[in-house]
Design a protein around this motif. Structure first.
Motif, PDB file in Angstrom:
ATOM      1  N   GLN A  16      32.267  38.972  25.037  1.00  0.00           N
ATOM      2  CA  GLN A  16      32.598  40.030  24.078  1.00  0.00           C
ATOM      3  C   GLN A  16      33.635  39.519  23.082  1.00  0.00           C
ATOM      4  N   GLY A  19      37.391  43.338  22.688  1.00  0.00           N
ATOM      5  CA  GLY A  19      37.255  44.594  23.426  1.00  0.00           C
ATOM      6  C   GLY A  19      37.888  44.466  24.788  1.00  0.00           C
ATOM      7  N   ARG A  20      37.544  45.402  25.645  1.00  0.00           N
ATOM      8  CA  ARG A  20      38.183  45.474  26.958  1.00  0.00           C
ATOM      9  C   ARG A  20      37.915  44.277  27.845  1.00  0.00           C
ATOM     10  N   ARG A  58      29.288  41.591  20.003  1.00  0.00           N
ATOM     11  CA  ARG A  58      29.535  42.946  20.491  1.00  0.00           C
ATOM     12  C   ARG A  58      28.910  43.042  21.880  1.00  0.00           C
ATOM     13  N   ASP A  59      29.567  43.732  22.774  1.00  0.00           N
ATOM     14  CA  ASP A  59      29.051  43.739  24.155  1.00  0.00           C
ATOM     15  C   ASP A  59      27.622  44.280  24.235  1.00  0.00           C
ATOM     16  N   ASP A  60      27.287  45.240  23.367  1.00  0.00           N
ATOM     17  CA  ASP A  60      25.949  45.853  23.397  1.00  0.00           C
ATOM     18  C   ASP A  60      24.834  44.831  23.140  1.00  0.00           C
ATOM     19  N   ASN A  79      26.993  48.300  33.122  1.00  0.00           N
ATOM     20  CA  ASN A  79      26.561  49.511  32.421  1.00  0.00           C
ATOM     21  C   ASN A  79      25.709  49.166  31.203  1.00  0.00           C
ATOM     22  N   GLY A  97      36.871  44.972  34.520  1.00  0.00           N
ATOM     23  CA  GLY A  97      36.176  45.911  33.630  1.00  0.00           C
ATOM     24  C   GLY A  97      35.497  47.000  34.449  1.00  0.00           C
ATOM     25  N   CYS A  99      34.441  50.414  36.023  1.00  0.00           N
ATOM     26  CA  CYS A  99      34.413  51.810  35.564  1.00  0.00           C
ATOM     27  C   CYS A  99      33.175  52.462  36.167  1.00  0.00           C
ATOM     28  N   GLU A 151      33.446  62.349  24.302  1.00  0.00           N
ATOM     29  CA  GLU A 151      34.199  63.399  25.009  1.00  0.00           C
ATOM     30  C   GLU A 151      34.437  64.647  24.172  1.00  0.00           C
ATOM     31  N   LEU A 165      31.470  56.781  30.276  1.00  0.00           N
ATOM     32  CA  LEU A 165      32.226  55.897  31.168  1.00  0.00           C
ATOM     33  C   LEU A 165      33.582  56.512  31.459  1.00  0.00           C
ATOM     34  N   SER A 167      37.305  55.525  33.583  1.00  0.00           N
ATOM     35  CA  SER A 167      38.020  54.634  34.503  1.00  0.00           C
ATOM     36  C   SER A 167      39.168  55.377  35.161  1.00  0.00           C
ATOM     37  N   THR A 168      40.195  55.797  34.417  1.00  0.00           N
ATOM     38  CA  THR A 168      41.277  56.561  35.065  1.00  0.00           C
ATOM     39  C   THR A 168      40.963  58.060  35.105  1.00  0.00           C
ATOM     40  N   GLY A 169      40.104  58.523  34.230  1.00  0.00           N
ATOM     41  CA  GLY A 169      39.808  59.960  34.138  1.00  0.00           C
ATOM     42  C   GLY A 169      40.712  60.669  33.133  1.00  0.00           C
ATOM     43  N   GLY A 170      41.682  59.929  32.555  1.00  0.00           N
ATOM     44  CA  GLY A 170      42.644  60.530  31.614  1.00  0.00           C
ATOM     45  C   GLY A 170      41.975  61.118  30.379  1.00  0.00           C
ATOM     46  N   THR A 171      40.982  60.421  29.854  1.00  0.00           N
ATOM     47  CA  THR A 171      40.322  60.900  28.626  1.00  0.00           C
ATOM     48  C   THR A 171      39.572  62.202  28.894  1.00  0.00           C
TER      49      THR A 171
END
Ligand code: PRT
Ligand code: ZN
Length: 293
Positions: A16, A19-20, A58-60, A79, A97, A99, A151, A165, A167-171
């Motif tokens: 990538q 990105g992450r 790009r990862d995609d 994913n 990575g 998630c 979201e 996706l 990961s922490t659930g914060g979003t």
């Protein structure tokens, strides 16, 4: 003497660009002794000491490049590979990575299980995985494909719920959404093309994988040194079942030996406690750079 590399024989690896996954993938490649720089500015980077070219994408796009044989290997999230349904071989799961792709719905809505999605509009960047998930359960949903900021789709009344996706659930929490069910767990994977490769490239992949496995194994292991009374060596061996052939060195002090061995990181603390009970002292733990077993 300057020697130019025949690029057709170089191993081409997709990573990538930005990105992450980028930093961890670059660290991993550096960790297995592949030297390169300027990857932030270029789309293709030649490495200095291994016959590898890196393609920064790009990862995609990575699964398709690997599927089509443009790249031989790729580092990308499971994913993305599953969503694109690319015909590639997964060589290793890399445990970064991480998630999950999950169903989520507004707290205020009365959507609480997958069954409640029947007849609902679902916003996602993962239309194929979402369609398969609901299709397999015989639940009829209308998929609204969007490429980012999934979201906020329910707030904008573009959809009743989402698949995205987490990961922490914060979003999700920040957007008043509740996570309901996991469609898939994901991690970064090393994928390989299914195209037939030249013997030279096959050999390069084998060498690459030996380094990679050595690095991954080293990350899960620690080098342990300890002192112990000669009489407790058998007990100590039984505490560390993985210890096939420890190095045992006599110490100047009579009746004492030094033992060196490799232990699995996830059992480290338990092993140390038991060793102490068995009479071990001066236990020292060191990280391992790489190992070939
Ligand atoms: O530009 P390019 O297309 O290459 O990058 P990108 O923006 O599409 O992807 P990027 O860099 O965001 O993510 C790359 C990969 O990282 C993903 O394909 C996953 O394999 C992995 N990954 C791990 C994640 C997350 N964790 C993650 N949390 N990708 C995205 N997210 C997003 C998620 O979409 C949501 O918006 O983060 C938000 C949720 O995070 P939490 O922590 O609030 O739950
Ligand atoms: Zn992307």
């Amino acid at each position: 003497m300057n020697r130019t590399k025949d690029s057709s024989t170089s191993l081409r690896i997709a990573i990538q660009k930005s990105g992450r996954l980028t930093d961890k993938t670059v660290d991993l490649l550096h960790g297995i002794g592949i030297d390169f720089d300027n990857y932030k500015r270029n789309l293709m980077v030649k490495t200095r000491n291994f016959d590898v070219e890196l393609l920064l994408l790009r990862d995609d796009d990575i699964p398709e490049y690997v599927q089509d044989g443009v790249c031989d290997l790729g580092f990308v999230g499971a994913n993305v590979t599953r969503e694109t349904q690319a015909d590639v071989t997964v060589l290793r799961g890399l445990n970064y990575g991480n998630c999950r792709l999950s169903l989520a719905a507004p707290k205020s809505a009365d959507i609480r299980t997958a069954d409640d999605f029947d007849g609902k509009k679902v916003a996602t960047s993962y239309p194929n995985l979402t369609r398969d998930f609901f299709g397999n359960k015989g639940i009829d949903v209308q998929i609204v494909e969007i490429s980012g900021a999934v979201e906020i789709a329910p707030q904008l009344e573009v959809a009743d719920a989402i698949v995205d996706l987490v990961s922490t659930g914060g979003t999700l929490r920040a957007n008043g959404l509740i996570e309901l069910e996991t469609i898939m767990e994901s991690e970064t994977e090393l994928i390989r093309t299914n195209h037939e490769l030249s013997p030279g490239k096959k050999e390069l992949i084998e060498r690459f994988m030996v380094r990679m496995d050595g690095h991954l194994q080293a990350g899960k292991s620690r080098y342990m040194m300890l002192n112990a009374p000669k009489g407790s060596v058998d007990e100590i061996k039984s505490i560390i079942p993985s210890m096939k052939s420890p190095t045992i060195v006599p110490l100047a002090e009579d009746e004492m030996v030094a033992i060196h061995t490799v232990v699995p990181f996830n059992e480290l603390w338990l092993i140390m406690e038991k060793l102490k009970e068995a009479g071990a002292s001066d236990i020292v733990i060191l990280p391992i750079e790489s190992m070939i077993l």
